[in-house]
Scaffold this motif. Structure first.
Motif, PDB file in Angstrom:
ATOM      1  N   GLN A  64       0.819  -1.208   0.000  1.00  0.00           N
ATOM      2  CA  GLN A  64       0.000   0.000   0.000  1.00  0.00           C
ATOM      3  C   GLN A  64       0.856   1.263   0.000  1.00  0.00           C
ATOM      4  O   GLN A  64       1.868   1.335   0.707  1.00  0.00           O
ATOM      5  CB  GLN A  64      -0.898  -0.015   1.247  1.00  0.00           C
ATOM      6  CG  GLN A  64      -2.050   0.933   1.240  1.00  0.00           C
ATOM      7  CD  GLN A  64      -2.923   0.726   2.476  1.00  0.00           C
ATOM      8  OE1 GLN A  64      -2.430   0.409   3.559  1.00  0.00           O
ATOM      9  NE2 GLN A  64      -4.214   0.897   2.319  1.00  0.00           N
ATOM     10  N   VAL A  65       0.469   2.246  -0.802  1.00  0.00           N
ATOM     11  CA  VAL A  65       1.049   3.582  -0.777  1.00  0.00           C
ATOM     12  C   VAL A  65      -0.065   4.546  -0.381  1.00  0.00           C
ATOM     13  O   VAL A  65      -1.128   4.562  -1.016  1.00  0.00           O
ATOM     14  CB  VAL A  65       1.634   3.988  -2.143  1.00  0.00           C
ATOM     15  CG1 VAL A  65       2.111   5.443  -2.111  1.00  0.00           C
ATOM     16  CG2 VAL A  65       2.783   3.064  -2.537  1.00  0.00           C
ATOM     17  N   ILE A  66       0.168   5.303   0.677  1.00  0.00           N
ATOM     18  CA  ILE A  66      -0.861   6.204   1.214  1.00  0.00           C
ATOM     19  C   ILE A  66      -0.371   7.642   1.134  1.00  0.00           C
ATOM     20  O   ILE A  66       0.712   7.962   1.634  1.00  0.00           O
ATOM     21  CB  ILE A  66      -1.188   5.864   2.686  1.00  0.00           C
ATOM     22  CG1 ILE A  66      -1.626   4.407   2.818  1.00  0.00           C
ATOM     23  CG2 ILE A  66      -2.263   6.802   3.224  1.00  0.00           C
ATOM     24  CD1 ILE A  66      -1.669   3.917   4.253  1.00  0.00           C
ATOM     25  N   PHE A  67      -1.148   8.500   0.497  1.00  0.00           N
ATOM     26  CA  PHE A  67      -0.850   9.922   0.493  1.00  0.00           C
ATOM     27  C   PHE A  67      -1.647  10.562   1.633  1.00  0.00           C
ATOM     28  O   PHE A  67      -2.877  10.596   1.593  1.00  0.00           O
ATOM     29  CB  PHE A  67      -1.221  10.547  -0.845  1.00  0.00           C
ATOM     30  CG  PHE A  67      -0.287  10.170  -1.954  1.00  0.00           C
ATOM     31  CD1 PHE A  67       0.873  10.891  -2.178  1.00  0.00           C
ATOM     32  CD2 PHE A  67      -0.557   9.078  -2.772  1.00  0.00           C
ATOM     33  CE1 PHE A  67       1.755  10.533  -3.198  1.00  0.00           C
ATOM     34  CE2 PHE A  67       0.312   8.710  -3.798  1.00  0.00           C
ATOM     35  CZ  PHE A  67       1.478   9.444  -3.998  1.00  0.00           C
ATOM     36  N   ALA A  68      -0.924  11.038   2.648  1.00  0.00           N
ATOM     37  CA  ALA A  68      -1.562  11.630   3.830  1.00  0.00           C
ATOM     38  C   ALA A  68      -1.100  13.077   4.000  1.00  0.00           C
ATOM     39  O   ALA A  68      -0.746  13.511   5.083  1.00  0.00           O
ATOM     40  CB  ALA A  68      -1.228  10.799   5.069  1.00  0.00           C
ATOM     41  N   VAL A  69      -1.104  13.806   2.873  1.00  0.00           N
ATOM     42  CA  VAL A  69      -0.630  15.191   2.875  1.00  0.00           C
ATOM     43  C   VAL A  69      -1.731  16.113   3.397  1.00  0.00           C
ATOM     44  O   VAL A  69      -2.833  15.672   3.727  1.00  0.00           O
ATOM     45  CB  VAL A  69      -0.181  15.614   1.465  1.00  0.00           C
ATOM     46  CG1 VAL A  69       1.032  14.787   1.050  1.00  0.00           C
ATOM     47  CG2 VAL A  69      -1.300  15.439   0.445  1.00  0.00           C
ATOM     48  N   ASP A  70      -1.441  17.397   3.454  1.00  0.00           N
ATOM     49  CA  ASP A  70      -2.386  18.360   4.016  1.00  0.00           C
ATOM     50  C   ASP A  70      -3.692  18.406   3.228  1.00  0.00           C
ATOM     51  O   ASP A  70      -3.723  18.176   2.010  1.00  0.00           O
ATOM     52  CB  ASP A  70      -1.778  19.771   4.041  1.00  0.00           C
ATOM     53  CG  ASP A  70      -0.693  19.925   5.091  1.00  0.00           C
ATOM     54  OD1 ASP A  70      -0.421  18.937   5.814  1.00  0.00           O
ATOM     55  OD2 ASP A  70      -0.120  21.026   5.198  1.00  0.00           O
ATOM     56  N   ASN A  71      -4.740  18.739   3.932  1.00  0.00           N
ATOM     57  CA  ASN A  71      -6.061  18.865   3.331  1.00  0.00           C
ATOM     58  C   ASN A  71      -6.233  20.291   2.804  1.00  0.00           C
ATOM     59  O   ASN A  71      -6.936  21.111   3.392  1.00  0.00           O
ATOM     60  CB  ASN A  71      -7.132  18.531   4.377  1.00  0.00           C
ATOM     61  CG  ASN A  71      -8.531  18.524   3.791  1.00  0.00           C
ATOM     62  OD1 ASN A  71      -8.716  18.606   2.579  1.00  0.00           O
ATOM     63  ND2 ASN A  71      -9.532  18.428   4.653  1.00  0.00           N
ATOM     64  N   ASP A  72      -5.542  20.583   1.713  1.00  0.00           N
ATOM     65  CA  ASP A  72      -5.640  21.898   1.089  1.00  0.00           C
ATOM     66  C   ASP A  72      -5.420  21.758  -0.412  1.00  0.00           C
ATOM     67  O   ASP A  72      -5.214  20.643  -0.924  1.00  0.00           O
ATOM     68  CB  ASP A  72      -4.641  22.896   1.706  1.00  0.00           C
ATOM     69  CG  ASP A  72      -3.189  22.449   1.597  1.00  0.00           C
ATOM     70  OD1 ASP A  72      -2.903  21.489   0.839  1.00  0.00           O
ATOM     71  OD2 ASP A  72      -2.331  23.051   2.264  1.00  0.00           O
ATOM     72  N   ALA A  73      -5.475  22.874  -1.120  1.00  0.00           N
ATOM     73  CA  ALA A  73      -5.369  22.835  -2.582  1.00  0.00           C
ATOM     74  C   ALA A  73      -4.034  22.267  -3.051  1.00  0.00           C
ATOM     75  O   ALA A  73      -3.980  21.482  -4.000  1.00  0.00           O
ATOM     76  CB  ALA A  73      -5.576  24.235  -3.158  1.00  0.00           C
ATOM     77  N   ALA A  74      -2.934  22.661  -2.365  1.00  0.00           N
ATOM     78  CA  ALA A  74      -1.609  22.168  -2.754  1.00  0.00           C
ATOM     79  C   ALA A  74      -1.524  20.659  -2.592  1.00  0.00           C
ATOM     80  O   ALA A  74      -0.970  19.957  -3.449  1.00  0.00           O
ATOM     81  CB  ALA A  74      -0.528  22.857  -1.928  1.00  0.00           C
TER      82      ALA A  74
END
Length: 315
Positions: free
Chosen positions: A256-266
């Protein structure tokens, strides 16, 4: 002047290094290995070579003219004139030539024996579990320097320190609220990482504290938590590649690869761009902007409202 610039003006502007242009404009830049990062725009990277890339906008180019057009929203003619109007010193160009081959050397002499300030900061202000903080110190992933900054050490699969994030413990009157810095000459595609169990999964974050906050909130097993210290494609690529290699050596595969970046436009744009390269991955968004805000909110007691007083109604 009209809206035309002659060939000599264009030639002169083309010879200007983008770092010299930014220096002349009074922009503050942070050196990180063979490139520079803008402190107000984490995803904006300028290389020693003169190439630049703005990850959150999926825009890039070479030289001062293209940079001025994107950063200052100028026309080509305006950009040429603005570049030529600066008092240029070539300071950054000469510095980059001296440092292009310099490797990261961890400044052990700057460490202090106790981690009191960073421990207090992470536990009291960022609400991390004291056991997590103690484990990081015990595994030599977290230290404190003489200026009371915490240091999150970047280690590769062999345990070698290849870079680090500095995190201030004193509030500052700036956009970030405290001092933050990637240590000079840190590995360009490196990042702070923590292995939980025997990793066959990887989750990608924008900061070490977000990665640790996610772990405390979710307590995942057999996973590698990797901070890219921003939204860095090269760190994501290297992180996934290294886990594939480590799993292969154990006779297993990445599940599994999980993207857990910020919840914003970027963050959304970063994930969207990666959807062009990966056929299978998961996205795990924090409820608020980032995982540490979620953690602080979860650990902050909600003030109970006072019971409404019964009102007698006269009949």
């Amino acid at each position: 002047m009209g809206d035309r610039v002659d060939k000599e003006e264009v030639r002169k502007a083309n010879d200007v290094h983008v770092l010299d242009y930014l220096h002349a404009k009074g922009e503050t830049l942070e050196r990180q290995g063979h490139y520079y990062r803008h402190p107000e725009h984490d995803s904006l990277v300028i290389k020693d070579t003169g190439h630049w890339y703005w990850n959150s906008r999926s825009k890039g180019g070479y030289g001062a003219i293209s940079f001025a057009r994107e950063y200052h929203d100028m026309t080509f003619q305006e950009a040429v004139r603005d570049v030529n109007a600066q008092d240029l010193s070539k300071t950054f160009s000469r510095e980059s030539e001296r440092h292009t081959s310099k490797e990261f050397e961890y400044p052990l002499h700057q460490e202090v024996p106790k981690q009191e300030n960073i421990s207090r900061y992470l536990i009291e202000e960022r609400k991390l579990d004291p056991k997590i903080v103690a484990a990081l110190i015990r595994k030599d992933l977290l230290a404190e320097d003489k200026l009371k900054n915490g240091v999150f050490k970047w280690k590769d699969s062999a345990g070698k320190i290849v870079g680090g994030d500095r995190q201030g413990t004193v509030k500052m009157d700036n956009k970030r609220g405290s001092f933050k810095q990637i240590m000079a000459n840190s590995k360009e595609d490196g990042g702070f990482r923590v292995d939980i169990g025997t990793p066959n999964k990887i989750a990608l974050f924008e900061s070490p504290i977000d990665a640790l906050s996610y772990f405390e909130l979710k307590r995942p097993e057999n996973i590698r938590l990797l901070s890219m210290s921003g939204l860095k494609d090269q760190s994501a690529t290297a992180g996934i590649r290294d886990l594939i290699k480590d799993c292969k050596e154990r006779g297993t595969a990445v599940e599994q690869v999980i993207f857990a970046v910020d919840n914003d436009a970027a963050g959304e744009q970063f994930v969207e761009r990666w959807s062009n390269y990966l056929t299978s991955f998961e996205v795990d968004k924090p409820k608020n902007k980032d995982w540490n805000i979620d953690l602080v909110e979860a650990k902050t007691p909600v003030r109970q409202k006072e019971p409404k007083k019964a009102m007698e109604m006269e009949r």
